[in-house]
Design an enzyme around this catalytic site. Structure first.
Site, PDB file in Angstrom:
ATOM      1  CE  LYS A  34     -43.476  19.131   4.802  1.00  0.00           C
ATOM      2  NZ  LYS A  34     -42.661  18.237   5.629  1.00  0.00           N
ATOM      3  CB  VAL A  86     -32.600  18.818  19.881  1.00  0.00           C
ATOM      4  CG1 VAL A  86     -33.971  18.701  19.246  1.00  0.00           C
ATOM      5  CG2 VAL A  86     -31.516  18.747  18.822  1.00  0.00           C
ATOM      6  CB  VAL A 131     -33.964  21.692  15.139  1.00  0.00           C
ATOM      7  CG1 VAL A 131     -33.014  22.847  14.962  1.00  0.00           C
ATOM      8  CG2 VAL A 131     -33.245  20.467  15.680  1.00  0.00           C
TER       9      VAL A 131
HETATM   10  P1  FAD Z   1     -34.656  16.712  22.931  1.00  0.00           P
HETATM   11  O1  FAD Z   1     -35.369  17.857  22.339  1.00  0.00           O
HETATM   12  O2  FAD Z   1     -33.163  16.726  22.878  1.00  0.00           O
HETATM   13  O3  FAD Z   1     -35.120  16.611  24.445  1.00  0.00           O
HETATM   14  C1  FAD Z   1     -34.394  15.881  25.398  1.00  0.00           C
HETATM   15  C2  FAD Z   1     -34.967  16.122  26.777  1.00  0.00           C
HETATM   16  O4  FAD Z   1     -34.327  15.278  27.704  1.00  0.00           O
HETATM   17  C3  FAD Z   1     -34.778  17.550  27.273  1.00  0.00           C
HETATM   18  O5  FAD Z   1     -35.948  17.993  27.911  1.00  0.00           O
HETATM   19  C4  FAD Z   1     -33.669  17.409  28.305  1.00  0.00           C
HETATM   20  O6  FAD Z   1     -33.743  18.376  29.309  1.00  0.00           O
HETATM   21  C5  FAD Z   1     -33.968  16.011  28.839  1.00  0.00           C
HETATM   22  N1  FAD Z   1     -32.824  15.370  29.477  1.00  0.00           N
HETATM   23  C6  FAD Z   1     -31.734  14.830  28.881  1.00  0.00           C
HETATM   24  N2  FAD Z   1     -30.882  14.356  29.805  1.00  0.00           N
HETATM   25  C7  FAD Z   1     -31.459  14.579  31.013  1.00  0.00           C
HETATM   26  C8  FAD Z   1     -31.061  14.340  32.347  1.00  0.00           C
HETATM   27  N3  FAD Z   1     -29.884  13.781  32.657  1.00  0.00           N
HETATM   28  N4  FAD Z   1     -31.886  14.708  33.327  1.00  0.00           N
HETATM   29  C9  FAD Z   1     -33.082  15.293  33.053  1.00  0.00           C
HETATM   30  N5  FAD Z   1     -33.502  15.559  31.807  1.00  0.00           N
HETATM   31  C10 FAD Z   1     -32.694  15.205  30.806  1.00  0.00           C
HETATM   32  N6  FAD Z   1     -38.138  16.293  13.160  1.00  0.00           N
HETATM   33  C11 FAD Z   1     -39.225  16.519  12.402  1.00  0.00           C
HETATM   34  O7  FAD Z   1     -40.217  15.816  12.518  1.00  0.00           O
HETATM   35  N7  FAD Z   1     -39.223  17.546  11.504  1.00  0.00           N
HETATM   36  C12 FAD Z   1     -38.130  18.309  11.273  1.00  0.00           C
HETATM   37  O8  FAD Z   1     -38.186  19.242  10.472  1.00  0.00           O
HETATM   38  C13 FAD Z   1     -36.954  18.022  12.006  1.00  0.00           C
HETATM   39  N8  FAD Z   1     -35.812  18.738  11.819  1.00  0.00           N
HETATM   40  C14 FAD Z   1     -34.686  18.395  12.523  1.00  0.00           C
HETATM   41  C15 FAD Z   1     -33.474  19.037  12.235  1.00  0.00           C
HETATM   42  C16 FAD Z   1     -32.317  18.638  12.902  1.00  0.00           C
HETATM   43  C17 FAD Z   1     -31.008  19.282  12.557  1.00  0.00           C
HETATM   44  C18 FAD Z   1     -32.370  17.653  13.916  1.00  0.00           C
HETATM   45  C19 FAD Z   1     -31.136  17.272  14.677  1.00  0.00           C
HETATM   46  C20 FAD Z   1     -33.566  17.059  14.211  1.00  0.00           C
HETATM   47  C21 FAD Z   1     -34.722  17.394  13.508  1.00  0.00           C
HETATM   48  N9  FAD Z   1     -35.921  16.749  13.757  1.00  0.00           N
HETATM   49  C22 FAD Z   1     -37.015  16.998  12.982  1.00  0.00           C
HETATM   50  C23 FAD Z   1     -36.038  15.810  14.858  1.00  0.00           C
HETATM   51  C24 FAD Z   1     -36.717  16.522  16.031  1.00  0.00           C
HETATM   52  O9  FAD Z   1     -35.984  17.669  16.383  1.00  0.00           O
HETATM   53  C25 FAD Z   1     -36.801  15.593  17.225  1.00  0.00           C
HETATM   54  O10 FAD Z   1     -37.356  14.368  16.848  1.00  0.00           O
HETATM   55  C26 FAD Z   1     -37.674  16.183  18.278  1.00  0.00           C
HETATM   56  O11 FAD Z   1     -37.269  17.483  18.597  1.00  0.00           O
HETATM   57  C27 FAD Z   1     -37.664  15.333  19.515  1.00  0.00           C
HETATM   58  O12 FAD Z   1     -36.515  15.533  20.264  1.00  0.00           O
HETATM   59  P2  FAD Z   1     -36.467  14.799  21.651  1.00  0.00           P
HETATM   60  O13 FAD Z   1     -37.619  15.236  22.450  1.00  0.00           O
HETATM   61  O14 FAD Z   1     -36.291  13.357  21.382  1.00  0.00           O
HETATM   62  O15 FAD Z   1     -35.077  15.304  22.293  1.00  0.00           O
END
Ligand code: FAD
Length: 500
Positions: free
Chosen positions: A79, A46, A48
């Site tokens: 922070k 994502v 961010v």
């Molecule tokens: P992602 O980063 O989306 O990772 C998903 C992973 O899954 C990727 O590696 C992708 O390759 C893999 N994947 C998906 N489908 C498949 C597939 N079919 N096969 C193989 N791999 C796959 N949190 C904070 O604590 N502080 C903040 O300031 C903050 N700001 C944010 C601002 C915004 C606008 C948003 C939307 C979120 C924010 N967050 C914040 C939340 C934070 O970004 C997420 O909690 C954090 O990045 C974790 O993301 P994730 O790892 O769950 O998902």
């Protein structure tokens, strides 16, 4: 349920959630587990999520992370809280700072003294009694030793960091602990015909990866928890109407401030997160009132530096999975749900999910009692964060746009309505164990948003007016003295963790 022991753990996703889980599980349980992490370069992350809250420091300690190294590698800054601008009304500003404000009495928090002081005309700005607030405003910071001249106070802090660099940093730790990284796109998931448990995932290359426990960190899509197990989702968009964000990174034009800025705009709000090498900024908005194109324009009108790329739109649905742990799948990060980033809580909830999983680790097999405990604890924590975020929107005096009128007039969850009523009437805060936000957070935001209690706790009347004035001024003075001695945030970064 299965009585089979867990030896193979498969983490799906290599964003912040996936690599935090991999680094932690391999550190704590790695000797007894075979851990793989699958991520897809085509799908990416994502990109961010760069502001955090203080408990991340404890998580890093558990992982044995060297703080200056981590800060240098991730271009991190300090922070001390969040500056909320234009939230109560246009032109207004308050800081939700970490740490404590003033000195509490066992029966009543410091703010009861402050509330009486307001009536007698001896109270200053509530933030003047909080070290982190004063340090944030002065742009100062230092890590203080535990006890200093008899004054046992440390400056509470968290970090801003580069999310991509953080994931890389954690990946190194995890790979050093023998986590196997597999690059590829998952195109199939096999579940058992008897109990519906996930047995394996299949990559586009045909490779099959089997496991007994699956951690879904696949982001908003919830590849395992939702697309495979159809767990269901509790939608909170009637309370949290923002459903979109547009994000960009820019050059820095001045030294980084040691706090996040959350600036309310007409149809949402803008974050500004300064790192050592750049600023991350974005607009969170409600698509019912603002188009993506207009959101991009609004964002670009409100940046100081040069953008590195075209603003990127991210869509989301505020809410959470009905179960964070379902069968043999535990969802972490965006796969488990999303409360918007106003109080930077997502990474914290990931951390809590990981630590909870370690505590309840299903040695000897997945059991419903572990699942139910995990889900019940997670719900308490998540609902508390949700209520706290809704408070910022609802307790506004703004009526200048349809968005703010909606927020002001919307109904709120009963749990929040009760908290609001209690505070309005008596200045008390009700908390249950397991909630993340403490009294100091609630009070700062409630007062910041203009919610002032009708009464203070009677115990304060034990002090005479003179004693109260003396007490308030001594608390303020000791906070000021401590902050005066701190170096600037920039000096601290230069000396402690300058990125190479
Ligand atoms: P992602 O980063 O989306 O990772 C998903 C992973 O899954 C990727 O590696 C992708 O390759 C893999 N994947 C998906 N489908 C498949 C597939 N079919 N096969 C193989 N791999 C796959 N949190 C904070 O604590 N502080 C903040 O300031 C903050 N700001 C944010 C601002 C915004 C606008 C948003 C939307 C979120 C924010 N967050 C914040 C939340 C934070 O970004 C997420 O909690 C954090 O990045 C974790 O993301 P994730 O790892 O769950 O998902």
């Amino acid at each position: 349920m299965t009585a089979k022991g867990i030896t193979r753990v498969v983490i799906v996703g290599g964003g912040t959630a996936g690599w935090m889980a991999a680094a932690a599980l391999s550190k704590f349980l790695g000797k007894t587990l075979d851990i793989s992490l699958i991520e897809s370069d085509d799908i990416g992350t994502v990109g961010v999520g760069e502001a955090t809250v203080p408990p991340l420091i404890d998580f890093h300690r558990l992982l044995g992370i060297n703080e200056p190294d981590f800060m240098a590698v991730t271009q991190a800054t300090i922070k001390l809280g969040i500056s909320f601008e234009n939230w109560k009304e246009q032109g207004d500003k308050y800081i939700h700072a970490f740490g404590n404000t003033g000195k509490d009495h066992w029966a009543a928090g410091f703010w009861h003294c402050w509330l009486k002081g307001l009536r007698t005309g001896v109270s200053d700005n509530y933030g003047d009694y909080n070290v982190e607030h004063l340090a944030a405003r002065a742009g100062k910071f230092a890590i203080l030793p535990k006890s200093r001249d008899g004054y046992n106070y440390q400056v509470n802090y968290a970090y801003h960091f580069d999310a991509a660099l953080y994931a890389k940093f954690l990946r190194k730790l995890a790979e050093n602990n023998n986590v196997t990284r597999i690059e590829g796109k998952i195109t199939g998931v096999v579940t058992g015909t008897d109990n519906g448990f996930i047995e394996s995932v299949t990559l586009a290359s045909g490779q099959i990866i089997a496991g007994e426990l699956f951690i879904d960190c696949s982001g908003f899509r919830g590849l395992l928890i939702e697309q495979t197990l159809h767990t269901g989702y509790e939608d909170w968009s009637h309370w949290l109407p923002c459903d979109s964000a547009v994000a960009v990174q820019t050059t820095l034009v001045k030294s980084p401030v040691p706090y996040t800025r959350a600036i309310a705009r007409d149809f949402g709000w803008q974050w500004r997160i300064p790192l050592q090498h750049r600023e991350g900024t974005g607009l969170v908005y409600c698509s019912r009132y603002l188009s993506d194109e207009d959101a991009k324009k609004t964002l670009l009108r409100n940046v100081d530096g040069e953008p590195f790329f075209e603003p990127r739109v991210i869509k989301f649905r505020p809410g959470q999975r009905l179960k964070h742990w379902n069968k043999n799948c535990v969802a972490l990060g965006l796969a488990s749900g999303f409360i918007e980033p106003l109080e930077s809580t997502s990474i914290h909830l990931i951390q809590q999910g990981i630590l909870r999983l370690v505590r309840l680790f299903p040695s000897g097999g997945v059991r419903q009692s572990d699942i139910d405990t995990f889900n019940a604890q997670t719900k308490i924590e998540t609902d508390n964060v949700r209520d706290f975020i809704i408070l910022h929107y609802h307790a506004t005096q703004r009526t200048d746009t349809p968005f703010w009128r909606y927020c002001r007039n919307m109904t709120v969850p009963d749990s929040l309505a009760k908290k609001l009523e209690l505070f309005r009437q008596s200045g008390k805060i009700f908390r249950v164990p397991g909630e993340f936000f403490g009294e100091n957070s609630w009070v700062q935001v409630l007062l910041g948003q203009g919610v002032v209690p009708q009464h203070y706790h009677q115990i304060v009347d034990i002090m005479s007016d003179d004693e109260l004035a003396e007490f308030l001024s001594s608390v303020k003075l000791s906070a000021q003295r401590l902050v005066e001695q701190l170096p600037s945030h920039q000096d601290f970064l230069e000396r402690y963790c300058k990125a190479k």
